[in-house]
Design a protein around this motif. Sequence first.
Motif, PDB file in Angstrom:
ATOM      1  N   ASN A  42       0.993  -1.077   0.062  1.00 36.84           N
ATOM      2  CA  ASN A  42       0.066  -0.058   0.116  1.00 36.84           C
ATOM      3  C   ASN A  42       0.854   1.091   0.039  1.00 36.84           C
ATOM      4  O   ASN A  42       0.541   2.282  -0.803  1.00 36.84           O
ATOM      5  CB  ASN A  42      -1.069  -0.015   1.191  1.00 36.84           C
ATOM      6  N   ILE A  43       2.018   1.232   0.954  1.00 43.46           N
ATOM      7  CA  ILE A  43       2.859   2.320   0.935  1.00 43.46           C
ATOM      8  C   ILE A  43       3.344   2.607  -0.629  1.00 43.46           C
ATOM      9  O   ILE A  43       3.574   3.572  -1.179  1.00 43.46           O
ATOM     10  CB  ILE A  43       4.045   2.097   1.887  1.00 43.46           C
ATOM     11  N   ALA A  44       3.873   1.488  -1.033  1.00 39.09           N
ATOM     12  CA  ALA A  44       4.532   1.377  -2.598  1.00 39.09           C
ATOM     13  C   ALA A  44       3.435   2.083  -3.409  1.00 39.09           C
ATOM     14  O   ALA A  44       3.893   2.907  -4.480  1.00 39.09           O
ATOM     15  CB  ALA A  44       5.020   0.269  -2.995  1.00 39.09           C
ATOM     16  N   VAL A  45       2.164   1.567  -3.390  1.00 38.17           N
ATOM     17  CA  VAL A  45       1.155   2.123  -4.430  1.00 38.17           C
ATOM     18  C   VAL A  45       1.033   3.732  -4.368  1.00 38.17           C
ATOM     19  O   VAL A  45       0.988   4.433  -5.163  1.00 38.17           O
ATOM     20  CB  VAL A  45      -0.021   1.366  -4.376  1.00 38.17           C
ATOM     21  N   ALA A  46       1.041   3.924  -2.933  1.00 38.48           N
ATOM     22  CA  ALA A  46       0.854   5.623  -2.670  1.00 38.48           C
ATOM     23  C   ALA A  46       2.122   6.387  -3.248  1.00 38.48           C
ATOM     24  O   ALA A  46       1.895   7.573  -3.783  1.00 38.48           O
ATOM     25  CB  ALA A  46       0.752   5.741  -1.191  1.00 38.48           C
ATOM     26  N   VAL A  49       1.885   6.645  -7.246  1.00 38.43           N
ATOM     27  CA  VAL A  49       0.819   7.501  -7.363  1.00 38.43           C
ATOM     28  C   VAL A  49       1.436   8.861  -7.461  1.00 38.43           C
ATOM     29  O   VAL A  49       1.033   9.875  -8.231  1.00 38.43           O
ATOM     30  CB  VAL A  49      -0.502   7.509  -6.633  1.00 38.43           C
ATOM     31  N   LEU A  50       1.977   9.313  -6.263  1.00 33.87           N
ATOM     32  CA  LEU A  50       2.609  10.540  -5.912  1.00 33.87           C
ATOM     33  C   LEU A  50       3.494  10.995  -7.132  1.00 33.87           C
ATOM     34  O   LEU A  50       3.528  12.062  -7.539  1.00 33.87           O
ATOM     35  CB  LEU A  50       3.162  10.604  -4.359  1.00 33.87           C
ATOM     36  N   LEU A  51       4.393  10.280  -7.289  1.00 32.94           N
ATOM     37  CA  LEU A  51       5.720  10.525  -8.332  1.00 32.94           C
ATOM     38  C   LEU A  51       4.938  10.552  -9.727  1.00 32.94           C
ATOM     39  O   LEU A  51       5.406  11.529 -10.526  1.00 32.94           O
ATOM     40  CB  LEU A  51       6.526   9.444  -8.168  1.00 32.94           C
ATOM     41  N   ASN A  52       3.815   9.859  -9.954  1.00 32.50           N
ATOM     42  CA  ASN A  52       3.166   9.911 -11.251  1.00 32.50           C
ATOM     43  C   ASN A  52       2.650  11.277 -11.533  1.00 32.50           C
ATOM     44  O   ASN A  52       2.528  11.924 -12.654  1.00 32.50           O
ATOM     45  CB  ASN A  52       2.123   8.666 -11.627  1.00 32.50           C
ATOM     46  N   CYS A  53       1.823  11.645 -10.459  1.00 32.74           N
ATOM     47  CA  CYS A  53       1.253  13.030 -10.421  1.00 32.74           C
ATOM     48  C   CYS A  53       2.220  14.146 -10.308  1.00 32.74           C
ATOM     49  O   CYS A  53       2.017  15.299 -10.976  1.00 32.74           O
ATOM     50  CB  CYS A  53       0.246  13.091  -9.320  1.00 32.74           C
ATOM     51  N   LEU A  54       3.407  13.811  -9.700  1.00 34.63           N
ATOM     52  CA  LEU A  54       4.385  15.034  -9.821  1.00 34.63           C
ATOM     53  C   LEU A  54       5.115  14.979 -11.296  1.00 34.63           C
ATOM     54  O   LEU A  54       5.169  16.333 -11.954  1.00 34.63           O
ATOM     55  CB  LEU A  54       5.642  14.662  -8.867  1.00 34.63           C
ATOM     56  N   PRO A  66      -9.631   9.906 -10.685  1.00 37.97           N
ATOM     57  CA  PRO A  66     -10.584   9.579  -9.872  1.00 37.97           C
ATOM     58  C   PRO A  66     -11.016   8.134  -9.335  1.00 37.97           C
ATOM     59  O   PRO A  66     -11.368   7.745  -8.175  1.00 37.97           O
ATOM     60  CB  PRO A  66     -11.969  10.348 -10.511  1.00 37.97           C
ATOM     61  N   THR A  67     -11.083   7.245 -10.447  1.00 46.81           N
ATOM     62  CA  THR A  67     -11.328   6.038 -10.102  1.00 46.81           C
ATOM     63  C   THR A  67     -10.114   5.089  -9.676  1.00 46.81           C
ATOM     64  O   THR A  67     -10.399   4.281  -8.464  1.00 46.81           O
ATOM     65  CB  THR A  67     -11.521   5.129 -11.361  1.00 46.81           C
ATOM     66  N   LEU A  68      -9.132   5.777  -9.724  1.00 48.84           N
ATOM     67  CA  LEU A  68      -7.708   5.076  -8.775  1.00 48.84           C
ATOM     68  C   LEU A  68      -8.047   5.472  -7.474  1.00 48.84           C
ATOM     69  O   LEU A  68      -7.611   4.758  -6.403  1.00 48.84           O
ATOM     70  CB  LEU A  68      -6.489   5.766  -9.435  1.00 48.84           C
ATOM     71  N   LEU A  69      -8.269   6.926  -7.129  1.00 45.17           N
ATOM     72  CA  LEU A  69      -8.745   7.390  -5.795  1.00 45.17           C
ATOM     73  C   LEU A  69      -9.511   6.226  -4.973  1.00 45.17           C
ATOM     74  O   LEU A  69      -9.201   5.990  -3.725  1.00 45.17           O
ATOM     75  CB  LEU A  69      -9.356   8.577  -5.912  1.00 45.17           C
ATOM     76  N   LEU A  70     -10.616   5.821  -5.774  1.00 44.20           N
ATOM     77  CA  LEU A  70     -11.663   4.943  -5.124  1.00 44.20           C
ATOM     78  C   LEU A  70     -11.252   3.937  -4.817  1.00 44.20           C
ATOM     79  O   LEU A  70     -11.226   3.238  -3.666  1.00 44.20           O
ATOM     80  CB  LEU A  70     -13.075   4.824  -5.839  1.00 44.20           C
ATOM     81  N   PHE A  71     -10.246   3.194  -5.676  1.00 48.56           N
ATOM     82  CA  PHE A  71      -9.594   1.841  -5.431  1.00 48.56           C
ATOM     83  C   PHE A  71      -8.638   1.995  -4.351  1.00 48.56           C
ATOM     84  O   PHE A  71      -8.724   1.214  -3.408  1.00 48.56           O
ATOM     85  CB  PHE A  71      -9.033   1.255  -6.563  1.00 48.56           C
ATOM     86  N   THR A  72      -7.808   2.986  -4.274  1.00 42.68           N
ATOM     87  CA  THR A  72      -6.843   2.819  -3.225  1.00 42.68           C
ATOM     88  C   THR A  72      -7.339   3.311  -1.967  1.00 42.68           C
ATOM     89  O   THR A  72      -6.929   2.747  -0.895  1.00 42.68           O
ATOM     90  CB  THR A  72      -5.843   3.966  -3.570  1.00 42.68           C
ATOM     91  N   THR A  73      -8.674   3.940  -1.925  1.00 41.16           N
ATOM     92  CA  THR A  73      -9.278   4.300  -0.499  1.00 41.16           C
ATOM     93  C   THR A  73     -10.120   3.044   0.078  1.00 41.16           C
ATOM     94  O   THR A  73      -9.799   2.942   1.144  1.00 41.16           O
ATOM     95  CB  THR A  73     -10.027   5.502  -0.773  1.00 41.16           C
ATOM     96  N   ALA A 249      -0.547  13.795  -3.681  1.00 37.96           N
ATOM     97  CA  ALA A 249      -0.656  13.498  -5.071  1.00 37.96           C
ATOM     98  C   ALA A 249      -1.960  14.175  -5.692  1.00 37.96           C
ATOM     99  O   ALA A 249      -2.025  14.869  -6.675  1.00 37.96           O
ATOM    100  CB  ALA A 249      -0.764  11.960  -5.409  1.00 37.96           C
ATOM    101  N   THR A 250      -3.049  14.161  -5.144  1.00 36.74           N
ATOM    102  CA  THR A 250      -4.304  14.794  -5.446  1.00 36.74           C
ATOM    103  C   THR A 250      -4.295  16.423  -5.732  1.00 36.74           C
ATOM    104  O   THR A 250      -4.602  16.878  -6.569  1.00 36.74           O
ATOM    105  CB  THR A 250      -5.528  14.566  -4.761  1.00 36.74           C
TER     106      THR A 250
END
Length: 688
Positions: A42-46, A49-54, A66-73, A249-250
């Motif tokens: 879970n930490i790795a996925v976060a 996501v952060l570095l992709n958004c960066l 938005p769908t990714l947010l729902l899945f990770t949440t 990331a958001t």
Amino acid sequence: MAEALKKFNITDYGVALYILAAIMFFIVPIPSWLLDVMLAFNIAVALVVLLNCLFVKEPLAMSFYPTLLLFTTIFRISLNVSSTRLILSTGQPGNVVESFGAFMGGGDLIIGAIVYVILIIIQFVVINKGTERISEVTARFTLDAMPGKQMAIDADLNTGAITDEQARERRNKLQEESAFFGSMDGATKYVKGDATAGLIISMINLVGGLVMGMMRQGMTIQEAINRYTILTIGDGLSSSIPSLLISLATGILVTKGSKEVDFSSTLVKQLFGIPKVMFIVGGALIFLGLFTPLSDILFIAFGAIFIIAGVSMQRSIGQEAVEQETTEEETEAEEIRKPENVVSLLNVDPIELEFGYGIIPLADVNQGGDLLDRVVMIRRQIALELGTVVPIIRLRDNIQLNPNQYIIKIKGIKVAEGEILFDHYMAMNPGYVQEEIAGIPTFEPSFHLPAIWITEGQRERAESLGYTVVDPPSIIATHLTEVIREHIAEFLTRQDTQNLVDNLKQTNPVLVDELIPAQMSLGDVQKVLQNLLEEGISIRDLLSIFEILADRSTSTRDPDVLTEYVRQGLKRAISQKFFDETDTNQVILLSPKVEQEIMAGVKHTEQGTYFSLDPARIDAIMNDAKEKIKKLEDLGKPAIVVCQAIVRMYFKRLAADYIDDLIVISYNEIEPNIRIESVGTIGESDDN
């Protein structure tokens, strides 16, 4: 089955497994070692996501965020449930939770609790609140700006600045952008809700752990507090840190904007790109190090670093300027040396509207002009009215024209012109105005009717007196529309015809395959359609036209004769277009003798059809026709001549050089319920 498995690739399995795992964690207890694996994952996925958004260049590159947010949440909350179950049942949630609880607080419960509370405050108050507000405002402004952006795309398309394909790409991107930011407005609620749920779960872990420790495991209250506070803090941190990364990331994604640039390099360049700023900051830091109790070594070192960076940056900017100037000079020289590309000069625009600089405000959207929007409406109107697509209409300013002058070109040749007064209105007397109004005399450019130019102050009074008052954009648009109608047959190319055929073939493939190319060539079909358009007959009902051609082309392949058959098949549309169904219609007839003379004078050759009538006789027939037509015009009626079907197209062709806009209809093209009344017969005196 094997075919289905091939289509279902590894990524499909991965996403499905990710969601199923989250659901199973809610239901099935998992061992502590598996919880450790999932928390690390879970930490790795976060972080991913952060570095992709960066580093992503534009937000739309993460359109599924938005769908990714729902899945990770949902995955993170399922881990919270699993860790809570282990904490309350065994008191052994695994290495990750215990390590976070012990390491982050340095072995001190108070420090660990404070660090955890600080992280929650940062996520709630700083990141989540700001991200939610930015998403809401961005979504609202994006949706509000959609109509204007769509109009801008239509305007660029009609002026020729972009192609149809580019316009389609821009519209698709606009729709994706509105859908993305609209979804992000709601998706930020996932992040906020996730943080809230994490805080509530931590409270449950603490209270529930104390109760379970004292009642089930025989711990003292001090032992229970020490044990379960560390586990609660560890569980909270192991889930809140990935949640904080996702929140960050958001925030990065919604604040990045939509420019397709490298985020990190642009950010550094914007922040440290001005040497003067670096010098001032360096000097300020050195001053603080020398004249204040602050550490002189630290502040002087930082100040020197900023000054050195500023000097280096200034040199770099100077070198870039010299290189850019050199590159521009080399490019210009290369352009001069290479042979001129004249291919683009061979293209001829089908329709052009050129105007003087005084009319530019009418076409400039930034100055409130709506001429571009009217051009869009003209193309739509013609498509609905005649069933054909008008080519792109180019709008250009021309400084060689008078300021208020405009010209309309068809295939590069001027066919019409007009002149307007920008701050005036054109008033036309429909024939029943009793009191005249003062103005500048002129002629309406479309129909050459007498008119006057009046000021804004006179407009209301002119309308009350019964004048028809129009503004300058309407004058130009009406003139352009009439010119397009007059030349619409010229714009129907073979490619346009093929597009119409392809469109019809999607729903009626049998009909199209029967007609083309077995019975008629594409060029012959084009000729029939052009003949119809030339006389203002709509080809929108292409299905009926092709049905008639398929039936009649077996007996003749003459496009002119086939046109007459098609017209007879479209008599309902023709009658509705030219006649009043509720009243008697005044028309002019063609005498039998003139009809016989015309048919006798028609000669058919391999090169086409021509007339061998005596020119004097043709002049006599046309002069008689003009006299009869004047009777109709005096009655305010359109000039309509009715004759036999076999004569119609030849008389129309004969009269085209003598009488403009003459409507010639055969008896076979008139519906039975239409009542007609003759006001004269061409050649009647000869019959007598």
